[in-house]
Design a protein around this motif. Structure first.
Motif, mmCIF file in Angstrom:
data_model
loop_
_atom_site.group_PDB
_atom_site.id
_atom_site.type_symbol
_atom_site.label_atom_id
_atom_site.label_comp_id
_atom_site.label_asym_id
_atom_site.label_seq_id
_atom_site.Cartn_x
_atom_site.Cartn_y
_atom_site.Cartn_z
ATOM 1 N N MET A 1 0.852 -1.197 0.000
ATOM 2 C CA MET A 1 0.000 0.000 0.000
ATOM 3 C C MET A 1 0.885 1.242 0.000
ATOM 4 N N ASP A 2 0.517 2.263 -0.778
ATOM 5 C CA ASP A 2 1.289 3.495 -0.863
ATOM 6 C C ASP A 2 1.284 4.236 0.467
ATOM 7 N N PHE A 3 2.414 4.883 0.741
ATOM 8 C CA PHE A 3 2.526 5.697 1.943
ATOM 9 C C PHE A 3 1.678 6.969 1.794
ATOM 10 N N GLN A 4 1.047 7.394 2.904
ATOM 11 C CA GLN A 4 0.228 8.611 2.857
ATOM 12 C C GLN A 4 0.381 9.400 4.154
ATOM 13 N N LEU B 1 -14.310 10.858 11.624
ATOM 14 C CA LEU B 1 -13.539 9.672 11.998
ATOM 15 C C LEU B 1 -13.652 8.593 10.923
ATOM 16 N N ALA B 2 -14.855 8.383 10.432
ATOM 17 C CA ALA B 2 -15.061 7.341 9.414
ATOM 18 C C ALA B 2 -14.300 7.669 8.135
ATOM 19 N N ASP B 3 -14.298 8.924 7.751
ATOM 20 C CA ASP B 3 -13.600 9.294 6.519
ATOM 21 C C ASP B 3 -12.089 9.131 6.672
ATOM 22 N N ILE B 4 -11.557 9.542 7.830
ATOM 23 C CA ILE B 4 -10.121 9.369 8.071
ATOM 24 C C ILE B 4 -9.758 7.882 8.058
ATOM 25 N N TYR B 5 -10.605 7.063 8.679
ATOM 26 C CA TYR B 5 -10.336 5.620 8.730
ATOM 27 C C TYR B 5 -10.278 5.006 7.336
ATOM 28 N N ARG B 6 -11.209 5.410 6.479
ATOM 29 C CA ARG B 6 -11.255 4.846 5.125
ATOM 30 C C ARG B 6 -10.018 5.217 4.318
ATOM 31 N N ARG B 7 -9.394 6.335 4.655
ATOM 32 C CA ARG B 7 -8.192 6.760 3.934
ATOM 33 C C ARG B 7 -6.956 5.963 4.349
ATOM 34 N N LYS B 8 -6.985 5.369 5.534
ATOM 35 C CA LYS B 8 -5.887 4.546 6.052
ATOM 36 C C LYS B 8 -4.523 5.247 5.941
ATOM 37 N N PRO B 9 -4.382 6.467 6.466
ATOM 38 C CA PRO B 9 -3.081 7.153 6.359
ATOM 39 C C PRO B 9 -2.043 6.529 7.278
ATOM 40 N N ASN B 10 -0.785 6.649 6.884
ATOM 41 C CA ASN B 10 0.310 6.212 7.742
ATOM 42 C C ASN B 10 0.614 7.242 8.822
ATOM 43 N N LYS C 1 -7.645 4.149 18.257
ATOM 44 C CA LYS C 1 -8.354 2.881 18.469
ATOM 45 C C LYS C 1 -8.536 2.136 17.151
ATOM 46 N N LEU C 2 -8.722 2.891 16.074
ATOM 47 C CA LEU C 2 -8.983 2.284 14.770
ATOM 48 C C LEU C 2 -7.727 2.186 13.912
ATOM 49 N N LEU C 3 -6.789 3.111 14.127
ATOM 50 C CA LEU C 3 -5.556 3.142 13.347
ATOM 51 C C LEU C 3 -4.367 3.167 14.314
ATOM 52 N N PRO C 4 -4.141 2.083 15.029
ATOM 53 C CA PRO C 4 -3.114 2.092 16.094
ATOM 54 C C PRO C 4 -1.689 2.282 15.578
ATOM 55 N N ASP C 5 -1.435 1.988 14.313
ATOM 56 C CA ASP C 5 -0.088 2.124 13.771
ATOM 57 C C ASP C 5 0.135 3.462 13.080
ATOM 58 N N THR C 6 -0.855 4.335 13.109
ATOM 59 C CA THR C 6 -0.755 5.642 12.454
ATOM 60 C C THR C 6 -0.142 6.667 13.407
ATOM 61 N N ALA C 7 0.919 7.318 12.965
ATOM 62 C CA ALA C 7 1.540 8.381 13.771
ATOM 63 C C ALA C 7 0.699 9.646 13.658
ATOM 64 N N ILE C 8 0.517 10.349 14.765
ATOM 65 C CA ILE C 8 -0.335 11.551 14.786
ATOM 66 C C ILE C 8 0.496 12.753 15.229
#
Length: 613
Positions: free
Chosen positions: A1-4, A51-60, A83-90
């Motif tokens: 999957m491409d990085f985002q 939240l749902a829209d961010i989740y669907r984008r699956k950003p890194n 909670k939904l994207l535990p590996d995503t840096a914020i």
């Protein structure tokens, strides 16, 4: 999957945009921009929807742009996204997280960090760091690190990037960015359709107003004027509706302001509007002369007055010559072409309720097109924030950190001013009652008292809970006028009718307007005669009399409601005679007819042309 790397903005309204995230992306390495995605939402959307829209984008990686208007919603997202994207840096950035940054990182220990100060160069390096780690483009060391989780490499690599606050502490400060190196943000106008475009030609402010974060930056930097002109021409060529300059004090540099004003005057496309925040009392004669030559609607000026109390102005570090300001505002008015928006701030030091009334009356007397009554926001990091305890300022703990009370202004006073603010917004700033209000003011000690009484009237009647529709506000104002100046009810009825038909060709007649059944023959005869000779409506040659009667409007009046000076003089005369004169306010024995032509509108006020026939 491409990085985002997803940059998220949550705007106050749909028509707003967030230039910060566009600037961050534009400043990134050209080869890395493909990895940056932008997402704009509004505070009117639910947290769950965003939240749902961010989740669907699956950003890194996610970067939130934080301001007082969206911080509450973003804080909710900071809890739910992991909670939904535990590996995503914020990451966070923006003025709302530029102070007490360590506290924020302690509250949300899972955050990767905060970008502090100007973000373009910092984001450029941060993005490169993540792209290299994810794609192994930085040589063997980066390739090996790419096999590990990002969190395993951040402490070492991120510490070398200036302008960050990490869980381990601050990195070295980031020097100011050269404004000429920031790319133009609007080559693609598609995302900004039907939205305000924000544009900056300078950063920083020379003034030291203690309520403003711009006062912290001690220097002012300008974008090269040749670059600015090229970008302005782009907006003009593409017929952008409005450009809002975000320069904190646009005219702090005389030559810079004159070059830009001269350019938009010489290259006016007849459509685009430019909005400037200025300090009016430092305008020079040549600037005023140029502004007076502008096309109506080419420019609008926002002028922060804040207070006319000299002790208050001194306390907030504001240098302003109020008398000079009055003269300059009047001089701009002479052109009849520039919309002036004047601001006041309630809750400042040494300004009590009576003092604010004095400030209001003085600014109201300048007759701005809009008068905004704002309330002090105690922004973190500002001088007012540092001295809040000294001034006894109590304010909301949560955004927008608005004043509740001060040593000089009680909470009860603040509530009263809130009511006045609402009435000024509904009735004065709407520009729908331009002939009724000046007449109604005469029934009260002064305009401030009128708006204060109107706010009480709204509250007592429950209208403040109902949010009455725009058209019904005319009925409420008539009810109010009759309550406090009942003997003039016929005058108010005609004034409101006149104000209403100036703005729009109504499909349904106002219930308070005079009965036209006795004038139907006169009105029909006028339009039938007009179909033959086109004396008053030569631009309607292709239409018959029935069509003319629908496209324009003919209204009888027994008072000269179109002549404010005559109406006011008549009212004063009536007060002297204690209401005994039947012809008070200039009443005529037989009605005069006004023809409202909606094809001919004042380009400045947008009011229809109204002609006596």
């Amino acid at each position: 999957m491409d990085f985002q790397f997803l940059l998220v903005a949550v705007n106050a309204k749909f028509i707003h945009s967030n230039p910060a995230i566009y600037s961050l992306r534009a400043y990134a390495e050209e080869s890395n921009r493909q990895y940056v995605a932008l997402a704009e939402y509004t505070i009117n959307q639910s947290m769950e929807e965003i939240l749902a829209d961010i989740y669907r984008r699956k950003p890194n990686v996610i970067g939130f742009s934080c301001y007082i208007w969206n911080w509450k919603l973003i804080r909710e997202l900071l809890v739910e996204v992991p909670k939904l994207l535990p590996d995503t840096a914020i990451w966070l950035g923006g003025p709302e997280v530029s102070y007490d940054t360590e506290v924020i990182l302690r509250q949300y220990p899972w955050l990767a960090g905060v970008m502090t100060g100007e973000g373009e160069a910092t984001f450029r390096e941060l993005l490169t760091y993540y792209v290299n780690n994810c794609h192994g483009e930085a040589g063997g060391e980066a390739g090996e690190e790419a096999e590990q989780s990002l969190s395993g490499t951040e402490k070492f690599r991120l510490s070398q990037i200036r302008g960050l606050c990490l869980p381990t502490g601050y990195t070295s400060p980031r020097p100011f960015t050269d404004m000429n190196t920031i790319p133009f943000l609007y080559e693609d106008l598609t995302p900004f359709e039907n939205r305000i475009i924000y544009y900056e030609t300078s950063r920083g402010c020379p003034f030291r107003c203690s309520y403003c974060l711009s006062s912290i930056e001690k220097s002012v930097r300008f974008r090269d004027i040749a670059i600015v002109k090229k970008e302005l021409q782009f907006f003009l060529d593409h017929r952008v509706k409005q450009i809002k300059f975000v320069d904190r004090t646009f005219n702090c540099n005389h030559e810079h302001a004159m070059e830009i004003w001269e350019y938009i005057y010489q290259h006016d496309n007849g459509y685009t509007n430019f909005h400037f925040e200025i300090s009016a009392d430092i305008l020079r004669e040549e600037e005023i002369a140029l502004l007076n030559r502008f096309r109506p609607g080419l420019a609008q000026l926002e002028i922060g007055v804040q207070s006319v109390n000299s002790q208050t102005l001194q306390a907030i570090g504001r240098v302003m010559d109020v008398e000079k300001l009055e003269k300059i505002v009047a001089a701009i008015h002479q052109g009849g072409n520039i919309h002036q928006h004047l601001d006041l701030i309630a809750g400042l030091p040494f300004e009590d309720y009576k003092s604010f009334e004095i400030s209001f009356l003085r600014v109201y007397g300048m007759q701005p097109e809009q008068l905004q009554l704002g309330f002090l926001k105690v922004l973190k990091g500002s001088g007012m924030w540092e001295r809040a305890r000294e001034y006894g300022i109590q304010y909301l703990d949560k955004p927008p950190y608005e004043v509740l009370c001060t040593r000089w202004l009680s909470y009860e006073d603040v509530l009263r001013l809130k009511g006045i603010e609402e009435m000024v917004e509904l009735y004065y700033n709407s520009a729908q009652f331009t002939h009724t209000l000046p007449f109604l003011e005469k029934a009260f000690r002064n305009p401030f008292v009128m708006y204060e009484t109107l706010a009480d009237f709204y509250r007592q009647k429950g209208y403040d809970k109902q949010s009455p529709a725009r058209a019904y506000r005319y009925n409420i104002l008539l009810e109010f006028a009759v309550t406090f100046d009942g003997s003039r009810w016929e005058v108010y009825r005609e004034l409101l009718t006149y104000d209403m038909y100036l703005r729009e060709n109504l499909k349904s007649r106002p219930e308070f307007a005079v009965d036209l059944s006795g004038w139907k023959d006169v009105i029909r005869d006028f339009y039938q005669e007009e179909e033959k000779c086109r004396r008053f409506l030569p631009d309607y040659a292709d239409y018959n009399w029935k069509q003319l009667s629908k496209m324009t409007h003919l209204e009888p009046f027994t008072y000269p409601v179109w002549d404010a000076a005559q109406m006011t003089a008549g009212y004063e005369e009536w007060k002297k005679e204690n209401g005994t004169a039947e012809d008070s306010c200039g009443r005529t024995c037989s009605p005069c007819f006004l023809l409202f032509d909606y094809r001919k509108r004042n380009p400045f006020t947008y009011a229809a042309e109204a002609r006596l026939i």
